[in-house]
Design a protein around this motif. Structure first.
Motif, mmCIF file in Angstrom:
data_model
loop_
_atom_site.group_PDB
_atom_site.id
_atom_site.type_symbol
_atom_site.label_atom_id
_atom_site.label_comp_id
_atom_site.label_asym_id
_atom_site.label_seq_id
_atom_site.Cartn_x
_atom_site.Cartn_y
_atom_site.Cartn_z
ATOM 1 N N ASP A 115 -13.592 0.081 3.933
ATOM 2 C CA ASP A 115 -13.523 -0.156 2.491
ATOM 3 C C ASP A 115 -13.042 -1.558 2.151
ATOM 4 O O ASP A 115 -13.012 -1.929 0.974
ATOM 5 C CB ASP A 115 -12.613 0.878 1.820
ATOM 6 N N ARG A 168 0.713 4.692 2.372
ATOM 7 C CA ARG A 168 -0.577 4.865 3.044
ATOM 8 C C ARG A 168 -0.494 4.406 4.500
ATOM 9 O O ARG A 168 0.035 3.339 4.807
ATOM 10 C CB ARG A 168 -1.663 4.081 2.313
ATOM 11 N N PHE A 170 0.821 -1.212 0.000
ATOM 12 C CA PHE A 170 0.000 0.000 0.000
ATOM 13 C C PHE A 170 0.856 1.263 0.000
ATOM 14 O O PHE A 170 0.355 2.357 0.284
ATOM 15 C CB PHE A 170 -0.944 0.015 1.205
ATOM 16 N N ASN A 179 -11.917 -1.201 9.037
ATOM 17 C CA ASN A 179 -11.600 -1.451 7.630
ATOM 18 C C ASN A 179 -12.874 -1.320 6.802
ATOM 19 O O ASN A 179 -13.361 -2.286 6.211
ATOM 20 C CB ASN A 179 -10.984 -2.850 7.485
ATOM 21 N N ARG A 225 -6.792 -7.267 4.295
ATOM 22 C CA ARG A 225 -7.231 -8.654 4.298
ATOM 23 C C ARG A 225 -6.585 -9.412 5.451
ATOM 24 O O ARG A 225 -5.540 -9.016 5.979
ATOM 25 C CB ARG A 225 -6.876 -9.327 2.969
ATOM 26 N N VAL A 252 -10.105 -2.934 2.182
ATOM 27 C CA VAL A 252 -8.849 -3.109 1.446
ATOM 28 C C VAL A 252 -7.876 -4.012 2.188
ATOM 29 O O VAL A 252 -7.054 -4.690 1.569
ATOM 30 C CB VAL A 252 -8.202 -1.738 1.150
#
Length: 396
Positions: A300, A270, A267, A298, A304, A302
């Protein structure tokens, strides 16, 4: 033979012979006089051509130090935080393995790995023919029990009328009443069995117990399942937990509710945020570290499950104060000072320091300096208070 006579001795007065010492004194004195005369003439001829030394050479030239962008820092006012590094893996806060409640052959699976599901959604179906037959059977048994109950109640009513007329004994009436109770119990039992049959029929449609994403499918269409056989695994990615290992020596600095900032591979730059939820009371046997559980929102989806994260937990945070570079703080007669640039000159500024963050190289200034001031960020040995300096040009 001619005899010549010698001339008579001269009567002139004898000249006295001078000693060698007196013989060289006069030439030396003459040479010295000539040298003095030559030196005097040279001084007289060159007296007009001699130039006086300029006044600027007599005075020492003032030095101006040119500072680079790395030599200075502009004081900013913001909170200062102490942090502790940590790392760990992300796990779902809620996950479930969906299991079959009844036996049967898998007739159909509606979802696959990676698909989102909602709570209550049908995700698989079993062959329900046997379950439907059982429901029909229980319905028939319930009807039979209902008929027997109706007959028992009629007999009880007849017995009650005959008892009033003393045509039967009390014992006969009690027998008819007991038959009603037994018939009622049979009806209740048949009704319960019918309810169980209906539940079993409903369980042939396997539903998701929570909203989330299917992470694994354990059964395929055509397989025979027994009760408690796994069918799907579902994870809820809206709430994750970062399980981080922290050395036992640093655990006293960690408390529930502290903020955590972390990054995850893939990412880029971020940043993700979380909060400490709880701390495991027991240390790991091998590493002597303790697990700290950090809650992560979390929304959204994104992030896992299983991803590796590295970050820091904020163990202490102050209010907004001017922050100074640690390398620029000096000791002057037992007090803390920084070199401030004021109108092109260096000024020694006493300051009162607070919290220090050696990892970031910053220290909190409680008093002595204001935001916006320019200070030396490093120690420059050749720069002293009172020296003139030039600042680097500002970039647009």
């Amino acid at each position: 033979m001619k005899i010549e006579s010698l001339p008579p001795a001269s009567t002139a007065p004898a000249v006295p012979v001078k000693s060698p010492a007196r013989r060289w004194r006069k030439p030396v004195i003459a040479l010295a006089a000539l040298a003095l005369a030559g030196a005097g003439g040279y001084a007289w001829t060159h007296a007009g051509s001699a130039k006086p030394a300029p006044a600027a050479a007599a005075e020492k030239k003032e030095t101006v130090h040119e500072l680079s962008a790395r030599d200075i820092a502009v004081v900013e006012a913001r909170p200062l935080a102490l942090t502790l590094p940590l790392s760990g893996s992300l796990t779902p806060l809620a996950q479930a393995t969906v299991r079959s409640k009844v036996s049967g052959v898998v007739q159909q699976t509606m979802v696959q790995e990676g698909m989102a599901v909602s709570a209550g959604q049908v995700i698989a179906r079993l062959d329900d023919s046997e379950a439907r037959a059982r429901v029909a059977q229980q319905q028939a048994l319930l009807a039979d029990a209902g008929a027997r109950l109706a007959l028992a109640k009629k007999n009880q009513a007849n017995s009650a009328a005959l008892l009033k007329q003393n045509y039967i004994a009390q014992n006969a009436y009690d027998t008819s009443s007991n038959a009603v109770d037994l018939a009622q119990a049979a009806v209740d039992s048949a009704r319960a069995q019918l309810e169980l049959a209906r539940i079993a029929l409903n369980d042939t449609a396997i539903r998701a117990p929570l909203s989330g994403v299917v992470s694994k499918r354990h059964a395929q269409a055509g397989e025979k399942l027994s009760p408690d056989s796994p069918v799907f695994t579902i994870v809820d990615l809206k709430q994750l937990t970062l399980d981080a290992q922290v050395p036992a020596s640093d655990i006293p600095r960690i408390k529930a509710g502290q903020e955590v900032q972390f990054k995850v591979d893939g990412f880029g730059a971020r940043n993700f945020a979380g909060k400490v939820l709880r701390i495991n009371p027991a240390a790991e046997a091998g590493s002597r570290a303790m697990l700290v559980y950090i809650g992560v929102d979390n929304p959204d989806g994104v992030l896992r499950a299983g991803m590796f994260a590295k970050g820091v937990v904020t163990t202490e945070k102050t209010n907004a104060h001017p922050l100074l570079p640690l390398l620029g703080v000096r000791q002057d007669h037992g007090r803390d000072v920084v070199y401030r640039v004021d109108a092109g000159k260096v000024v020694a500024q006493p300051v009162k320091l607070g919290l220090k963050n050696e990892d970031d190289g910053l220290v909190e200034a409680l008093d002595g300096i204001r935001p916006g001031a320019t200070v030396l960020a490093v120690k420059l040995d050749d720069v002293k208070p009172g020296d003139k300096v030039t600042l680097p040009a500002k970039k647009d």
